[in-house]
Design a protein around this motif. Structure first.
Motif, mmCIF file in Angstrom:
data_model
loop_
_atom_site.group_PDB
_atom_site.id
_atom_site.type_symbol
_atom_site.label_atom_id
_atom_site.label_comp_id
_atom_site.label_asym_id
_atom_site.label_seq_id
_atom_site.Cartn_x
_atom_site.Cartn_y
_atom_site.Cartn_z
ATOM 1 N N LEU A 1 0.844 -1.192 0.000
ATOM 2 C CA LEU A 1 0.000 0.000 0.000
ATOM 3 C C LEU A 1 0.880 1.243 0.000
ATOM 4 O O LEU A 1 2.000 1.230 0.516
ATOM 5 N N PRO A 2 0.388 2.350 -0.562
ATOM 6 C CA PRO A 2 1.201 3.566 -0.595
ATOM 7 C C PRO A 2 1.345 4.176 0.797
ATOM 8 O O PRO A 2 0.514 3.957 1.677
ATOM 9 N N ALA A 3 2.417 4.971 0.993
ATOM 10 C CA ALA A 3 2.600 5.702 2.249
ATOM 11 C C ALA A 3 1.435 6.683 2.392
ATOM 12 O O ALA A 3 0.926 7.218 1.400
ATOM 13 N N PRO A 4 0.960 6.913 3.619
ATOM 14 C CA PRO A 4 1.490 6.465 4.914
ATOM 15 C C PRO A 4 0.868 5.152 5.404
ATOM 16 O O PRO A 4 0.902 4.877 6.599
ATOM 17 N N PHE A 5 0.283 4.373 4.487
ATOM 18 C CA PHE A 5 -0.394 3.141 4.896
ATOM 19 C C PHE A 5 0.456 1.903 4.652
ATOM 20 O O PHE A 5 -0.048 0.772 4.702
ATOM 21 N N ASN A 6 1.760 2.084 4.397
ATOM 22 C CA ASN A 6 2.569 0.947 3.983
ATOM 23 C C ASN A 6 2.865 -0.049 5.102
ATOM 24 O O ASN A 6 3.416 -1.119 4.844
ATOM 25 N N ARG A 7 2.527 0.280 6.342
ATOM 26 C CA ARG A 7 2.671 -0.705 7.422
ATOM 27 C C ARG A 7 1.441 -1.609 7.530
ATOM 28 O O ARG A 7 1.472 -2.607 8.236
ATOM 29 N N PHE A 8 0.343 -1.245 6.866
ATOM 30 C CA PHE A 8 -0.901 -1.989 6.983
ATOM 31 C C PHE A 8 -1.054 -2.977 5.837
ATOM 32 O O PHE A 8 -0.685 -2.696 4.702
ATOM 33 N N THR A 9 -1.631 -4.157 6.140
ATOM 34 C CA THR A 9 -1.877 -5.185 5.132
ATOM 35 C C THR A 9 -3.286 -5.751 5.316
ATOM 36 O O THR A 9 -3.494 -6.663 6.125
ATOM 37 N N PRO A 10 -4.265 -5.219 4.587
ATOM 38 C CA PRO A 10 -5.602 -5.815 4.635
ATOM 39 C C PRO A 10 -5.587 -7.194 3.986
ATOM 40 O O PRO A 10 -4.784 -7.466 3.085
ATOM 41 N N TYR A 11 -6.485 -8.076 4.429
ATOM 42 C CA TYR A 11 -6.556 -9.405 3.837
ATOM 43 C C TYR A 11 -7.978 -9.940 3.916
ATOM 44 O O TYR A 11 -8.811 -9.468 4.704
ATOM 45 N N LEU A 12 -8.266 -10.947 3.104
ATOM 46 C CA LEU A 12 -9.539 -11.664 3.158
ATOM 47 C C LEU A 12 -9.331 -13.058 2.612
ATOM 48 O O LEU A 12 -8.323 -13.351 1.970
ATOM 49 N N GLY A 13 -10.303 -13.933 2.870
ATOM 50 C CA GLY A 13 -10.184 -15.308 2.395
ATOM 51 C C GLY A 13 -11.081 -16.235 3.180
ATOM 52 O O GLY A 13 -12.126 -15.830 3.709
ATOM 53 N N GLY A 14 -10.681 -17.500 3.274
ATOM 54 C CA GLY A 14 -11.488 -18.476 3.980
ATOM 55 C C GLY A 14 -10.748 -19.781 4.134
ATOM 56 O O GLY A 14 -9.569 -19.906 3.775
ATOM 57 N N GLY A 15 -11.454 -20.785 4.660
ATOM 58 C CA GLY A 15 -10.817 -22.069 4.900
ATOM 59 C C GLY A 15 -11.814 -23.205 5.026
ATOM 60 O O GLY A 15 -13.018 -22.990 5.227
ATOM 61 N N LEU A 16 -11.295 -24.419 4.897
ATOM 62 C CA LEU A 16 -12.068 -25.647 5.046
ATOM 63 C C LEU A 16 -11.389 -26.535 6.077
ATOM 64 O O LEU A 16 -10.170 -26.504 6.228
ATOM 65 N N GLY A 17 -12.203 -27.337 6.776
ATOM 66 C CA GLY A 17 -11.607 -28.241 7.752
ATOM 67 C C GLY A 17 -12.654 -28.992 8.537
ATOM 68 O O GLY A 17 -13.738 -29.301 8.030
ATOM 69 N N TYR A 18 -12.311 -29.273 9.794
ATOM 70 C CA TYR A 18 -13.185 -30.039 10.671
ATOM 71 C C TYR A 18 -13.272 -29.361 12.036
ATOM 72 O O TYR A 18 -12.345 -28.670 12.466
ATOM 73 N N ALA A 19 -14.414 -29.580 12.696
ATOM 74 C CA ALA A 19 -14.612 -29.047 14.040
ATOM 75 C C ALA A 19 -15.241 -30.119 14.914
ATOM 76 O O ALA A 19 -16.152 -30.838 14.476
ATOM 77 N N THR A 20 -14.744 -30.244 16.132
ATOM 78 C CA THR A 20 -15.371 -31.103 17.135
ATOM 79 C C THR A 20 -16.242 -30.233 18.019
ATOM 80 O O THR A 20 -15.750 -29.359 18.733
ATOM 81 N N LEU A 21 -17.553 -30.466 17.928
ATOM 82 C CA LEU A 21 -18.529 -29.675 18.670
ATOM 83 C C LEU A 21 -18.950 -30.453 19.918
ATOM 84 O O LEU A 21 -19.320 -31.623 19.829
ATOM 85 N N THR A 22 -18.872 -29.798 21.082
ATOM 86 C CA THR A 22 -19.165 -30.449 22.355
ATOM 87 C C THR A 22 -20.172 -29.622 23.142
ATOM 88 O O THR A 22 -20.006 -28.405 23.295
ATOM 89 N N VAL A 23 -21.230 -30.264 23.628
ATOM 90 C CA VAL A 23 -22.162 -29.617 24.554
ATOM 91 C C VAL A 23 -22.141 -30.417 25.851
ATOM 92 O O VAL A 23 -22.078 -31.653 25.837
ATOM 93 N N SER A 24 -22.173 -29.712 26.968
ATOM 94 C CA SER A 24 -22.106 -30.392 28.266
ATOM 95 C C SER A 24 -22.837 -29.579 29.315
ATOM 96 O O SER A 24 -23.016 -28.360 29.182
ATOM 97 N N GLY A 25 -23.276 -30.270 30.366
ATOM 98 C CA GLY A 25 -23.900 -29.614 31.501
ATOM 99 C C GLY A 25 -25.228 -28.956 31.203
ATOM 100 O O GLY A 25 -25.586 -27.967 31.867
ATOM 101 N N LEU A 26 -25.981 -29.464 30.211
ATOM 102 C CA LEU A 26 -27.267 -28.848 29.887
ATOM 103 C C LEU A 26 -28.232 -29.013 31.062
ATOM 104 O O LEU A 26 -28.424 -30.102 31.591
ATOM 105 N N GLU A 27 -28.841 -27.883 31.444
ATOM 106 C CA GLU A 27 -29.765 -27.896 32.576
ATOM 107 C C GLU A 27 -30.801 -26.799 32.401
ATOM 108 O O GLU A 27 -30.490 -25.689 31.975
ATOM 109 N N ALA A 28 -32.048 -27.103 32.716
ATOM 110 C CA ALA A 28 -33.132 -26.119 32.662
ATOM 111 C C ALA A 28 -34.135 -26.421 33.754
ATOM 112 O O ALA A 28 -34.586 -27.564 33.896
ATOM 113 N N GLY A 29 -34.461 -25.411 34.557
ATOM 114 C CA GLY A 29 -35.433 -25.592 35.626
ATOM 115 C C GLY A 29 -35.035 -26.651 36.623
ATOM 116 O O GLY A 29 -35.894 -27.342 37.186
#
Length: 232
Positions: A131-159
């Motif tokens: 980027l031109p000065a005075p913004f040359n220290r900054f680097t904007p970015y964008l993108g994404g990714g694919l993978g896996y997630a382990t989803l955990t629920v615990s301690g569910l309680e109501a009433g």
């Protein structure tokens, strides 16, 4: 409030380090790096489904009360600005309420419990370099990714009623992200990072004190984090 003050002091301190660094452009730093991120995590209201019926909606506390996200990544920046990366992530939030309780005739009730998502993602980011000065220290970015997630629920309680122990499933996931890096010197940079992580349907099987049948849900979270990156 202390969290907000401490975050402010951290940001001001890192920017202060950058202010005394040489004035040359570092935003074209190439090669391998390691980064560490941490910040706040919002989880969207989440339906639990059983026998093709959304029978209850889980609502989560706001991040300043409970939600946080962390990440550790290893990557490589190429001259064209592409930055492939492997990222380990962890998110945790607590439940505050159960809504739309079909089995109880509707309505809402205060609830308890935790939901955690541990993820392994392969990302591809695009950095806007030189980027031109005075913004040359900054680097904007964008993108994404694919993978896996382990989803955990615990301690569910109501009433005062507890619904089983710990339930988890590992499912495919994807994320979209964007942010901006600030180069402190030739080896260090900081960043402000946004991530939106979504999973496919996770299946928890039978849950104690619910009608028999597989309980499933989909996870969606948005994270805002501060990062620190070291160029190897």
């Amino acid at each position: 409030m202390n969290l907000l003050k401490n975050t402010q002091y951290l940001v001001m301190g890192i920017i202060g380090v950058g202010a005394v660094a040489p004035a040359s452009t570092f935003a074209d730093t190439l090669g391998p790096y390691a980064s560490l991120m941490g910040g706040l995590n919002w989880v969207s209201a989440q339906d639990l489904n059983q026998n093709n019926l959304d029978f209850v909606e889980m609502e989560f506390n706001q991040p300043l009360h409970s939600g946080y996200a962390t990440g550790l990544a290893l990557g490589w920046r190429f001259p064209v600005g592409l930055r492939p990366e492997v990222e380990l992530g962890y998110r945790e939030n607590t439940l505050t309420q159960f809504n739309n309780r079909v089995y109880e005739g509707g309505g809402s009730i205060d609830g308890e419990g935790e939901e955690k998502a541990a993820s392994l993602m392969v990302n591809l980011w695009y950095d806007v370099l030189n980027l031109p000065a005075p913004f040359n220290r900054f680097t904007p970015y964008l993108g994404g990714g694919l993978g896996y997630a382990t989803l955990t629920v615990s301690g569910l309680e109501a009433g005062g009623v507890e619904f089983g122990g710990t339930h988890r499933d590992t499912v495919s996931a994807y994320q979209l992200g964007a942010g901006v890096g600030y180069e402190l010197n030739e080896n260090w940079s900081m960043s402000l990072d946004y991530r939106c992580l979504k999973t496919r349907e996770a299946h928890f099987g039978d849950i104690e004190r619910l009608p028999q049948g597989d309980v499933s849900t989909e996870y969606e979270a948005q994270s805002v984090m501060l990062g620190l990156r070291y160029w190897l």
